[in-house]
Write a protein that holds these residues in place. Structure first.
Motif, PDB file in Angstrom:
ATOM      1  N   LYS A   1      -3.087   3.606  -5.759  1.00 48.95           N
ATOM      2  CA  LYS A   1      -1.732   3.663  -5.908  1.00 48.95           C
ATOM      3  C   LYS A   1      -1.404   4.648  -7.203  1.00 48.95           C
ATOM      4  O   LYS A   1      -2.090   4.435  -8.393  1.00 48.95           O
ATOM      5  CB  LYS A   1      -1.204   2.358  -6.291  1.00 48.95           C
ATOM      6  CG  LYS A   1      -1.320   1.329  -5.250  1.00 48.95           C
ATOM      7  CD  LYS A   1      -0.293   0.183  -5.289  1.00 48.95           C
ATOM      8  CE  LYS A   1      -0.210  -0.751  -6.260  1.00 48.95           C
ATOM      9  NZ  LYS A   1       0.366  -1.916  -6.201  1.00 48.95           N
TER      10      LYS A   1
ATOM     11  N   ILE B   1      -5.975   1.432  -0.863  1.00 45.35           N
ATOM     12  CA  ILE B   1      -5.041   2.282  -1.186  1.00 45.35           C
ATOM     13  C   ILE B   1      -4.845   2.669  -2.816  1.00 45.35           C
ATOM     14  O   ILE B   1      -4.643   1.439  -3.353  1.00 45.35           O
ATOM     15  CB  ILE B   1      -3.448   1.918  -0.760  1.00 45.35           C
ATOM     16  CG1 ILE B   1      -3.580   1.275   0.788  1.00 45.35           C
ATOM     17  CG2 ILE B   1      -2.525   3.109  -0.793  1.00 45.35           C
ATOM     18  CD1 ILE B   1      -4.167   2.465   1.757  1.00 45.35           C
TER      19      ILE B   1
ATOM     20  N   GLU C   1      -5.164   6.725   0.681  1.00 45.89           N
ATOM     21  CA  GLU C   1      -5.804   5.852   1.717  1.00 45.89           C
ATOM     22  C   GLU C   1      -7.469   6.263   1.493  1.00 45.89           C
ATOM     23  O   GLU C   1      -7.746   7.481   1.808  1.00 45.89           O
ATOM     24  CB  GLU C   1      -5.433   5.706   2.842  1.00 45.89           C
ATOM     25  CG  GLU C   1      -6.268   4.796   3.939  1.00 45.89           C
ATOM     26  CD  GLU C   1      -6.215   5.124   5.233  1.00 45.89           C
ATOM     27  OE1 GLU C   1      -5.251   4.886   5.944  1.00 45.89           O
ATOM     28  OE2 GLU C   1      -7.179   5.899   5.526  1.00 45.89           O
TER      29      GLU C   1
ATOM     30  N   GLY D   1       0.758  -1.429  -0.014  1.00 47.96           N
ATOM     31  CA  GLY D   1      -0.011   0.003  -0.331  1.00 47.96           C
ATOM     32  C   GLY D   1       0.811   1.348   0.012  1.00 47.96           C
ATOM     33  O   GLY D   1       0.586   2.045   0.541  1.00 47.96           O
TER      34      GLY D   1
ATOM     35  N   GLY E   1      -2.708  -2.690  -1.400  1.00 49.60           N
ATOM     36  CA  GLY E   1      -2.753  -2.532   0.185  1.00 49.60           C
ATOM     37  C   GLY E   1      -3.271  -3.633   0.977  1.00 49.60           C
ATOM     38  O   GLY E   1      -4.351  -4.100   0.610  1.00 49.60           O
TER      39      GLY E   1
END
Ligand code: PMP
Length: 424
Positions: free
Chosen positions: A398, A396, A358, A211, A391
């Protein structure tokens, strides 16, 4: 596209997954952009392998040129492989002075384990929860991301897993969190020593599949030293993070002032050409030379070496490391501003062009929202921006684009992300 999908389903394994609800049929790439078969242009925010940009003309030219002359293996004297090894080693600490060339990140980590096991005469390996190190049997066995996930299994006895050192959302949070993660690592070092064995510690300084999580500084610095002090070896997996992506430093471990015993490289190293490496000390490499030959049919061949050298050259000529730092900071600042406005963004983290967002529920104790994260990336895909989710809790988002990614691209990405987030 339906034809490809149908054939793929029939003759490729169903365990190969496709990105996005509406799969993409990409036919061309250029710099930080991909184009589908209808000519639609996508901003690529996720393909970290095409590090210096999709279809970089200098790389195709160098590969073509060398391919026309010669491609053999490392059993002949060849100028290219030694030039490349020399240039690669210049980017690393002095003590890391020997290169083994391989063809994928998994191959590199598998070889790194062999080197470490031969040197320590131990198999006992400390891993971080959420980590992924590759797809071979030896690596699935040390990748909690896989063995704890769907289709997983109980890890082998020689694997010592410690909780993901996430000081904001992990098992331990708050002031003492970092100390507690270190304690967990040292307890495992102690158990391994108690058995009369030596620890092997494999880590990514900035976790990818875990993550986009930077490891806490003291945890890694002290943990790394502790393992070495106990006669163990540290393997830094730089397969996602290396080659200047993180901006300030060329390698992730440099953020921590540590000198691992073995570093594994891959992905971006060949800009999509299958090329990877393990770099280690002379002592560890010598110890491995027990009479059994290390031969690798493709590793370090002249074409790979020329491609690798060209990638290094482009990173330097085009200032891509400093671009990653400048654009990364700019992008992160905008994402942090968006976090202030949105209750869906619980954290923004990472360095350079290796960032994570997040997605969690502010009103519900920041509970992870994996379904929303997934929805966001599919909506972003509809807006021609490619991102992915990963994650421990799959919440999460990316960001790890090709390094030519610029401020205009960052504005486009964040502007659209804001629209998508506020459309829920
Ligand atoms: N290590 C890390 C950190 C990775 O992210 C990956 C791939 N995602 C690997 C190793 C394995 O690399 P490859 O897919 O080239 O075998």
């Amino acid at each position: 596209m339906k034809g490809i999908l149908k054939k793929r389903k029939k003759i490729l394994p169903s365990s190969l997954t496709l990105a996005y609800k509406r799969p993409l049929h990409i036919v061309r790439g250029n710099c930080q952009f991909l184009f589908d078969k209808n000519g639609r242009k996508y901003l690529d925010g996720i393909n970290n392998i095409q590090h210096v940009g999709h279809s970089h003309p200098k790389i195709s030219a160098a590969a073509y040129d060398q391919m026309q002359k010669l491609n053999t293996n490392t059993r002949y004297l060849d100028q290219h492989v030694v030039n490349y090894a020399e240039n690669l080693l210049k980017t690393l600490p002095k003590k890391l002075s020997v290169c083994f060339f391989t063809n994928s990140g998994s191959e590199s980590n598998d070889l790194a384990l062999r080197l470490a096991r031969a040197y320590t005469k131990s198999c006992d390996t400390i891993v971080l929860e959420g980590a992924y190190h590759g797809h071979t049997e030896s690596l699935i066995n040390i990748s909690p991301y896989k063995y704890n996930g769907p289709g997983g299994f109980a890890s082998p006895k020689y694997v010592y897993e410690i909780p993901i050192p996430d000081i904001k959302k992990g098992k331990y949070v708050g002031e003492d969190a970092e100390k507690k993660y270190f304690k967990s690592l040292s307890a495992n070092v102690e158990s391994i020593r108690f058995k009369g064995q030596k620890p092997i510690f494999i880590f990514e300084s900035f976790m990818g599949c875990g993550g986009q999580l930077p490891l806490p500084k003291e945890f890694l610095t002290k943990g790394h030293d502790l393992v070495q002090k106990n006669g163990g070896l540290c393997i830094a997996d730089e397969i996602q993070t290396g080659f200047g992506r993180l901006g300030k430093h060329f390698w992730g471990f440099e953020f921590f002032n540590i000198e691992p015993d073995i570093v594994t490289l891959g992905k971006s190293m060949g800009n999509g050409f299958p090329l990877s490496a393990v770099v280690t000390t002379e002592k560890i490499a010598k110890n491995f030379d027990n009479g059994m030959e290390y031969f690798n049919s493709f590793g370090g061949n002249p074409v790979s070496s020329v491609v690798g050298n060209t990638v290094l050259k482009i990173i330097s000529e085009e200032g891509l490391q400093s671009n990653a730092e400048i654009v990364g900071q700019y992008l992160k600042k905008m994402l942090l501003e968006l976090k202030q406005k949105s209750s869906l963004i619980g954290d923004v983290r990472g360095e350079g062009l290796f960032l994570g967002i997040e997605i969690s529920d502010f009103e519900n104790n920041q509970a992870p929202l994996p379904a929303i994260a997934n929805k966001i990336i599919n909506e972003m895909r509809a807006k021609c921006i490619l991102l992915s989710v990963d994650g421990l809790k799959k919440n999460i988002i990316k960001i790890k684009p090709p390094l030519p990614f610029n401020k205009e691209n960052a504005d486009f990405l964040v502007g659209n992300l804001e629209k998508v987030i506020f459309s829920f």
